[in-house]
Design a protein around this motif. Structure first.
Motif, short mmCIF file in Angstrom:
data_model
loop_
_atom_site.label_atom_id
_atom_site.label_comp_id
_atom_site.label_asym_id
_atom_site.label_seq_id
_atom_site.Cartn_x
_atom_site.Cartn_y
_atom_site.Cartn_z
N TRP A 294 50.02 34.76 30.67
CA TRP A 294 49.95 36.18 30.28
C TRP A 294 48.63 36.27 29.48
O TRP A 294 47.89 37.44 29.69
CB TRP A 294 51.30 36.73 29.61
CG TRP A 294 52.00 37.41 30.62
CD1 TRP A 294 52.83 36.77 31.43
CD2 TRP A 294 52.27 38.73 30.76
NE1 TRP A 294 53.52 37.56 32.01
CE2 TRP A 294 53.37 38.85 31.72
CE3 TRP A 294 51.79 39.88 30.32
CZ2 TRP A 294 53.84 40.04 32.34
CZ3 TRP A 294 52.20 41.20 30.88
CH2 TRP A 294 53.18 41.16 31.80
N ARG A 295 48.40 35.42 28.52
CA ARG A 295 47.10 35.66 27.75
C ARG A 295 45.73 35.55 28.61
O ARG A 295 45.09 36.56 28.42
CB ARG A 295 47.10 34.45 26.74
CG ARG A 295 48.17 34.75 25.29
CD ARG A 295 47.78 33.74 24.58
NE ARG A 295 48.81 33.76 23.64
CZ ARG A 295 48.66 34.33 22.50
NH1 ARG A 295 47.67 35.09 22.26
NH2 ARG A 295 49.55 34.34 21.66
N GLU A 296 45.91 34.73 29.55
CA GLU A 296 44.62 34.42 30.58
C GLU A 296 44.67 35.69 31.50
O GLU A 296 43.68 36.27 31.91
CB GLU A 296 45.03 33.11 31.27
CG GLU A 296 44.79 31.90 30.69
CD GLU A 296 43.45 32.03 29.93
OE1 GLU A 296 42.35 32.36 30.59
OE2 GLU A 296 43.25 31.58 28.85
N THR A 297 46.10 36.21 31.98
CA THR A 297 45.84 37.61 32.77
C THR A 297 45.32 38.76 31.95
O THR A 297 44.17 39.13 32.71
CB THR A 297 47.38 37.95 32.93
OG1 THR A 297 47.94 36.89 33.84
CG2 THR A 297 47.37 39.36 33.61
N MET A 298 45.54 38.80 30.72
CA MET A 298 44.74 39.78 29.70
C MET A 298 43.37 39.65 29.75
O MET A 298 42.35 40.45 29.82
CB MET A 298 45.52 39.90 28.44
CG MET A 298 46.87 40.30 28.57
SD MET A 298 47.06 42.12 29.02
CE MET A 298 47.83 41.62 30.77
N ARG A 299 43.11 38.28 29.45
CA ARG A 299 41.38 38.12 29.53
C ARG A 299 40.82 38.22 30.91
O ARG A 299 39.54 38.98 31.01
CB ARG A 299 41.53 36.43 29.13
CG ARG A 299 39.95 36.09 28.86
CD ARG A 299 39.74 34.58 28.54
NE ARG A 299 40.04 33.86 29.78
CZ ARG A 299 39.32 33.52 30.84
NH1 ARG A 299 38.02 33.95 30.90
NH2 ARG A 299 39.83 32.90 31.79
N LEU A 300 41.37 37.88 31.99
CA LEU A 300 40.68 38.16 33.24
C LEU A 300 40.69 39.75 33.68
O LEU A 300 39.98 40.21 34.27
CB LEU A 300 41.62 37.38 34.31
CG LEU A 300 41.51 35.89 34.20
CD1 LEU A 300 42.16 35.33 35.33
CD2 LEU A 300 39.90 35.65 34.40
N CYS A 301 41.79 40.53 33.29
CA CYS A 301 41.75 41.95 33.39
C CYS A 301 40.64 42.49 32.67
O CYS A 301 39.72 43.38 33.20
CB CYS A 301 42.89 42.67 32.68
SG CYS A 301 44.46 42.43 33.75
N ALA A 302 40.31 42.20 31.54
CA ALA A 302 39.04 42.53 30.62
C ALA A 302 37.50 42.08 31.37
O ALA A 302 36.73 42.96 31.64
CB ALA A 302 39.12 41.97 29.22
N LEU A 303 37.79 40.99 31.97
CA LEU A 303 36.54 40.66 32.59
C LEU A 303 36.31 41.69 33.99
O LEU A 303 35.07 41.85 34.23
CB LEU A 303 36.72 39.24 33.06
CG LEU A 303 36.28 38.00 32.07
CD1 LEU A 303 36.41 36.71 32.86
CD2 LEU A 303 35.05 38.28 31.36
N THR A 304 37.44 41.79 34.50
CA THR A 304 37.47 42.75 35.79
C THR A 304 36.85 43.91 35.29
O THR A 304 36.32 44.62 36.12
CB THR A 304 38.87 42.84 36.33
OG1 THR A 304 39.16 41.61 36.66
CG2 THR A 304 38.83 43.70 37.54
N MET A 305 37.41 44.59 34.16
CA MET A 305 36.77 45.75 33.58
C MET A 305 35.40 45.83 33.55
O MET A 305 34.81 46.95 33.77
CB MET A 305 37.47 46.07 32.49
CG MET A 305 39.02 46.49 32.49
SD MET A 305 39.47 48.21 33.30
CE MET A 305 41.15 48.27 32.76
#
Length: 322
Positions: A216-227
């Motif tokens: 989940w931490r990595e999911t949040m980080r990849l969400c931010a990169l996608t943004m």
């Protein structure tokens, strides 16, 4: 198929976090072997593809609106698939996945995602090829899992460990109205509107390996990169039964799914109960089933929403780990 350029020590870090991650493993030989086996085991498949070309099937999707559900299949595409003989329909769809993977290098070059995502797509493609190799019957446009994998191979859905990200989404006005004036105010104030939004979905075939706090931490980080790659996207959201605060009294181990978001700038509002929410919440947990039978728990969907600013601040490049 050389999708990946050298981008430092990312594979080493992810292999340490997730031993089953395969983004570092070359794909070309595996792709060739699975493709050859599919055609060898399904006589007439090549002719079916000639009669119903993949390029035409994909072209039928070009007029979909900017915000739409990933499960939509245009009528022209459905008609084309219906022209494929019944016995070849599932293999034809599996071949479509293989075809999309084979040209993915070109697809990747056209999007603006960080180079790191090439590794995560490759990890997903290994899983997809495993599924085709085991059972070509997975090709089914009525299957939610298949449609998620198809949009992954198209380079539109984005792999992010515990979730897959759908960038052609938006909050439902009806759902926000259910949250009342506080939800309306927060969405408008923090996100500036309902859409476009990045929507997180659980994909069971990925969740088996990555649905934990590290994932989940990595999911949040990849969400931010996608943004960062999609400046028009106003924010991110997810809707699920396990965002219900009542769940934590029964299944406290799910607390990280709340904490990693709500403690760092996201906000939550109630959507309501439904048969789907009840079914998903009770499917694999005896404690929740017992509470439901006793009338002490009603599975209820909640939305958790991030503004792009809050998500990037919490998990974007240079952010302090949370």
């Amino acid at each position: 198929m050389n999708m990946i350029q050298h981008i430092g020590d990312v594979p080493t870090r992810f292999r340490a976090l997730f031993p089953k991650w395969r983004g570092h493993i070359p794909l070309r030989q595996r792709l060739t072997a699975v493709s050859e086996a599919l055609f060898a085991n399904h006589a007439g498949l090549a002719g079916a593809i000639d009669a119903a070309p993949y390029a035409a099937f994909e072209a039928a999707h070009r007029d979909l609106p900017p915000v739409h559900c990933y499960r939509i299949v245009p009528n022209a595409a459905r008609a084309m698939l219906a022209s494929v003989p019944d016995r070849l329909r599932a293999p034809w769809l599996c071949g479509l996945l293989i075809d999309r993977i084979a040209i993915f290098e070109k697809t990747l070059a056209q999007n603006r995602l960080a180079a790191e995502f090439a590794y995560h797509y490759r990890d997903s493609f290994h899983r997809i090829l495993d599924q085709i190799d085991r059972n070509p019957g997975v090709g089914d446009i009525g299957s939610d899992a298949f449609m998620k994998d198809l949009w992954l191979t198209r380079g539109v859905m984005i792999p992010a460990y515990a979730s897959i990200l759908w960038p052609r989404s938006g909050l439902s006005i009806r759902a926000v109205l259910r949250g009342g004036l506080p939800a309306i105010y927060k969405v408008m104030r923090h996100c500036g509107g309902w859409r476009p939004m990045l929507e997180g979905h659980t994909h069971d075939s990925m969740a088996r390996a990555y649905w934990n706090e590290a994932g989940w931490r990595e999911t949040m980080r990849l969400c931010a990169l996608t943004m960062l790659a999609m400046p028009a996207v106003r924010g991110s959201f997810g809707v699920t039964w396990y965002y219900d605060p009542a769940v934590l009294d029964i299944t406290p181990k799910l607390g990280f799914t709340h904490r990693l978001q709500l403690d760092h700038g996201a906000f939550r509002f109630c959507i309501g109960s439904s048969e789907a929410a009840i079914g998903h919440a009770l499917a694999a947990n005896a404690a929740r089933r017992n509470r439901y039978r006793e009338g002490k728990y009603l599975p209820t969907d909640y939305a958790i929403v991030w503004s792009r600013r809050a998500l990037i601040a919490a998990y974007g490049p240079g952010a302090t780990p949370v």
